[in-house]
Design a protein around this motif. Structure first.
Motif, PDB file in Angstrom:
ATOM      1  N   GLY A 311       0.816  -1.203   0.000  1.00  0.00           N
ATOM      2  CA  GLY A 311       0.000   0.000   0.000  1.00  0.00           C
ATOM      3  C   GLY A 311       0.851   1.255   0.000  1.00  0.00           C
ATOM      4  N   ALA A 312       1.914   1.256   0.804  1.00  0.00           N
ATOM      5  CA  ALA A 312       2.821   2.400   0.823  1.00  0.00           C
ATOM      6  C   ALA A 312       3.546   2.533  -0.509  1.00  0.00           C
ATOM      7  CB  ALA A 312       3.824   2.253   1.962  1.00  0.00           C
ATOM      8  N   SER A 313       3.880   1.408  -1.123  1.00  0.00           N
ATOM      9  CA  SER A 313       4.617   1.421  -2.384  1.00  0.00           C
ATOM     10  C   SER A 313       3.771   1.968  -3.532  1.00  0.00           C
ATOM     11  CB  SER A 313       5.113   0.014  -2.720  1.00  0.00           C
ATOM     12  OG  SER A 313       5.847   0.000  -3.921  1.00  0.00           O
ATOM     13  N   ILE A 314       2.492   1.585  -3.588  1.00  0.00           N
ATOM     14  CA  ILE A 314       1.662   2.029  -4.711  1.00  0.00           C
ATOM     15  C   ILE A 314       1.439   3.530  -4.671  1.00  0.00           C
ATOM     16  CG2 ILE A 314      -0.652   1.775  -3.684  1.00  0.00           C
ATOM     17  CD1 ILE A 314      -1.531   0.482  -6.339  1.00  0.00           C
ATOM     18  N   LEU A 315       1.448   4.124  -3.475  1.00  0.00           N
ATOM     19  CA  LEU A 315       1.288   5.571  -3.360  1.00  0.00           C
ATOM     20  C   LEU A 315       2.514   6.314  -3.889  1.00  0.00           C
ATOM     21  CD1 LEU A 315      -0.408   5.950   0.154  1.00  0.00           C
ATOM     22  CD2 LEU A 315      -1.477   5.885  -2.114  1.00  0.00           C
ATOM     23  N   LYS A 316       3.642   5.627  -3.945  1.00  0.00           N
ATOM     24  CA  LYS A 316       4.878   6.222  -4.451  1.00  0.00           C
ATOM     25  C   LYS A 316       5.146   5.842  -5.909  1.00  0.00           C
ATOM     26  CE  LYS A 316       7.009   6.024   0.152  1.00  0.00           C
ATOM     27  NZ  LYS A 316       8.087   5.405   0.967  1.00  0.00           N
ATOM     28  N   GLY A 317       4.178   5.181  -6.539  1.00  0.00           N
ATOM     29  CA  GLY A 317       4.366   4.766  -7.923  1.00  0.00           C
ATOM     30  C   GLY A 317       5.280   3.577  -8.073  1.00  0.00           C
ATOM     31  N   GLY A 318       5.412   2.778  -7.009  1.00  0.00           N
ATOM     32  CA  GLY A 318       6.365   1.681  -7.028  1.00  0.00           C
ATOM     33  C   GLY A 318       5.790   0.326  -7.372  1.00  0.00           C
ATOM     34  N   VAL A 319       4.517   0.257  -7.716  1.00  0.00           N
ATOM     35  CA  VAL A 319       3.891  -1.027  -8.048  1.00  0.00           C
ATOM     36  C   VAL A 319       3.659  -1.099  -9.545  1.00  0.00           C
ATOM     37  CG1 VAL A 319       1.836  -2.451  -7.786  1.00  0.00           C
ATOM     38  CG2 VAL A 319       2.815  -1.310  -5.789  1.00  0.00           C
ATOM     39  N   LYS A 320       4.163  -2.152 -10.172  1.00  0.00           N
ATOM     40  CA  LYS A 320       3.977  -2.369 -11.605  1.00  0.00           C
ATOM     41  C   LYS A 320       2.781  -3.281 -11.829  1.00  0.00           C
ATOM     42  CE  LYS A 320       6.408  -5.467 -13.798  1.00  0.00           C
ATOM     43  NZ  LYS A 320       7.541  -6.200 -14.414  1.00  0.00           N
ATOM     44  N   GLY A 321       1.938  -2.919 -12.791  1.00  0.00           N
ATOM     45  CA  GLY A 321       0.849  -3.809 -13.159  1.00  0.00           C
ATOM     46  C   GLY A 321      -0.171  -3.978 -12.060  1.00  0.00           C
ATOM     47  N   ARG A 322      -0.580  -5.219 -11.838  1.00  0.00           N
ATOM     48  CA  ARG A 322      -1.674  -5.518 -10.938  1.00  0.00           C
ATOM     49  C   ARG A 322      -1.218  -6.435  -9.801  1.00  0.00           C
ATOM     50  NH1 ARG A 322      -4.860  -3.491  -9.684  1.00  0.00           N
ATOM     51  NH2 ARG A 322      -6.699  -4.808  -9.784  1.00  0.00           N
ATOM     52  N   VAL A 323      -1.868  -6.310  -8.663  1.00  0.00           N
ATOM     53  CA  VAL A 323      -1.595  -7.142  -7.491  1.00  0.00           C
ATOM     54  C   VAL A 323      -2.854  -7.936  -7.171  1.00  0.00           C
ATOM     55  CG1 VAL A 323      -1.063  -7.163  -5.023  1.00  0.00           C
ATOM     56  CG2 VAL A 323       0.062  -5.510  -6.541  1.00  0.00           C
ATOM     57  N   VAL A 324      -2.721  -9.252  -7.056  1.00  0.00           N
ATOM     58  CA  VAL A 324      -3.838 -10.108  -6.655  1.00  0.00           C
ATOM     59  C   VAL A 324      -3.583 -10.611  -5.244  1.00  0.00           C
ATOM     60  CG1 VAL A 324      -5.045 -12.282  -7.075  1.00  0.00           C
ATOM     61  CG2 VAL A 324      -4.450 -10.814  -8.992  1.00  0.00           C
ATOM     62  N   VAL A 325      -4.560 -10.393  -4.365  1.00  0.00           N
ATOM     63  CA  VAL A 325      -4.420 -10.729  -2.957  1.00  0.00           C
ATOM     64  C   VAL A 325      -5.248 -11.974  -2.628  1.00  0.00           C
ATOM     65  CG1 VAL A 325      -4.693  -9.907  -0.590  1.00  0.00           C
ATOM     66  CG2 VAL A 325      -4.145  -8.271  -2.429  1.00  0.00           C
ATOM     67  N   ASP A 326      -4.578 -13.039  -2.238  1.00  0.00           N
ATOM     68  CA  ASP A 326      -5.257 -14.250  -1.772  1.00  0.00           C
ATOM     69  C   ASP A 326      -5.573 -14.059  -0.297  1.00  0.00           C
ATOM     70  OD1 ASP A 326      -6.104 -16.739  -0.980  1.00  0.00           O
ATOM     71  OD2 ASP A 326      -4.510 -17.841  -2.003  1.00  0.00           O
TER      72      ASP A 326
END
Length: 329
Positions: A311-326
């Motif tokens: 969550g902290a990473s996506i706010l900084k533009g650090g997440v590529k593509g999509r994240v699927v949470v099991d």
């Protein structure tokens, strides 16, 4: 049942905890869903932040603006136990408990039957980001875009919305120009079908000229701000921009000249309160027009315990593509 719960401390800041909660504490609703998967969007990052990003009003709170799973119990005749369903939007995960738990209880009006050909995991690989991307493409098509009109620009292309938009547009036969500030993502974007990579630096500066060369037949813009203002002046006559995000800022230092002299259209895309029939239409298009091999190639897997860091990473533009949470892992 296990859930990620945001608890507010004495200092007023919220902290995420993975804990067991009683299903009886779920909010009121017509349908109880056994959640298989959720996902991570920019809004989820905000909700996971210590101050809730201005979205969370009360604590304790279960974030997660998307989920997919199986109906466990229903008081609404439209759904019966065993039905596969998907939920995005409706402020779930913001002002109402969401999908970061093994069960969720919601209004039947908010659920969409899972389209044939998509698994619950596929649906969360799409999530709000991909759903929004499909809405954006549909809006451009509804305003006359077709592959023969010329190249289509996608800004913030390595993010969730941009990745799915790139894959959909390329699959439909469009020449996609993908904008990114992360040069290392060039090969990734080309694997999704991007024909050219446009460095962010080429578009993130405003210019004094309200009109530049007519370049783009359409645009899916996830950035907003100065980049959107610049892009408006580069659109072809009668072309449209679908505005889906504000990663570059909520302001729009633009001129009205592109609207008046080139008939450019700026289309606002809202995924939260979309009417149910348009939701069904968009999900049917996702099942038809988003290649699953491309979708799977943009996904990283996560569990509930991974979410605070992601969550902290996506706010900084650090997440590529999509994240699927099991949520059951």
């Amino acid at each position: 049942m296990r859930a990620l719960v945001m608890e507010q401390g004495e200092d007023g800041l919220a902290v995420a905890q993975i804990t067991d909660i009683d299903a009886a504490t779920l909010p009121e609703g017509d349908v109880t869903v056994a959640v298989d998967y959720s996902t991570l969007n920019y809004k989820d990052g905000l909700c996971l932040s210590p101050k809730g990003g201005g979205l969370v009003r009360t604590y304790p709170h279960v974030p997660g603006i998307d989920f997919a799973g199986t109906v466990e119990a229903s008081d609404d005749p439209r759904f019966v136990a065993g039905d596969k369903v998907v939920l995005t939007g409706w402020r779930v995960g913001e002002n109402r408990w969401g999908g970061y738990a093994q069960k969720a209880r919601v209004k039947a009006d908010w659920l969409v039957p899972l389209p044939a050909g998509l698994s619950p995991r596929d649906a969360m690989a799409v999530g709000t980001a991909g759903f929004t991307a499909m809405l954006a493409v549909m809006a451009l098509e509804d305003h006359g875009l077709s592959p023969d009109k010329g190249p289509v620009l996608v800004t913030g292309a390595a993010g969730g919305v941009g990745s799915v938009a790139t894959a959909i547009l390329a699959h439909l036969g469009y020449e996609v120009a993908a904008v990114t500030g992360r040069p290392e993502q060039g090969d990734y974007l080309k694997s999704l079908g991007a024909a050219t990579i446009v460095p962010r630096e080429a578009l993130n500066e405003t210019v004094k000229r309200p009109l530049e060369a007519e370049t783009w037949a359409g645009c899916v813009d996830a950035v907003g701000g100065e980049m959107l203002a610049r892009v408006l002046g580069q659109m072809k006559y009668g072309a449209s921009v679908s505005a889906v995000g504000l990663a570059g800022g909520a302001g729009l230092p633009a001129s009205v000249v592109p609207f008046l002299l080139r008939g450019v259209n700026l289309l606002g895309i809202d995924s939260v309160m979309q009417p149910i029939e348009n939701r069904k239409r968009a999900w049917a298009r996702v099942a038809k027009d988003l290649p699953l091999d491309k979708l799977h190639g943009m996904v990283q897997n996560a569990t509930l315990s991974d979410l605070p860091e992601l969550g902290a990473s996506i706010l900084k533009g650090g997440v590529k593509g999509r994240v699927v949470v099991d949520v059951n892992a």
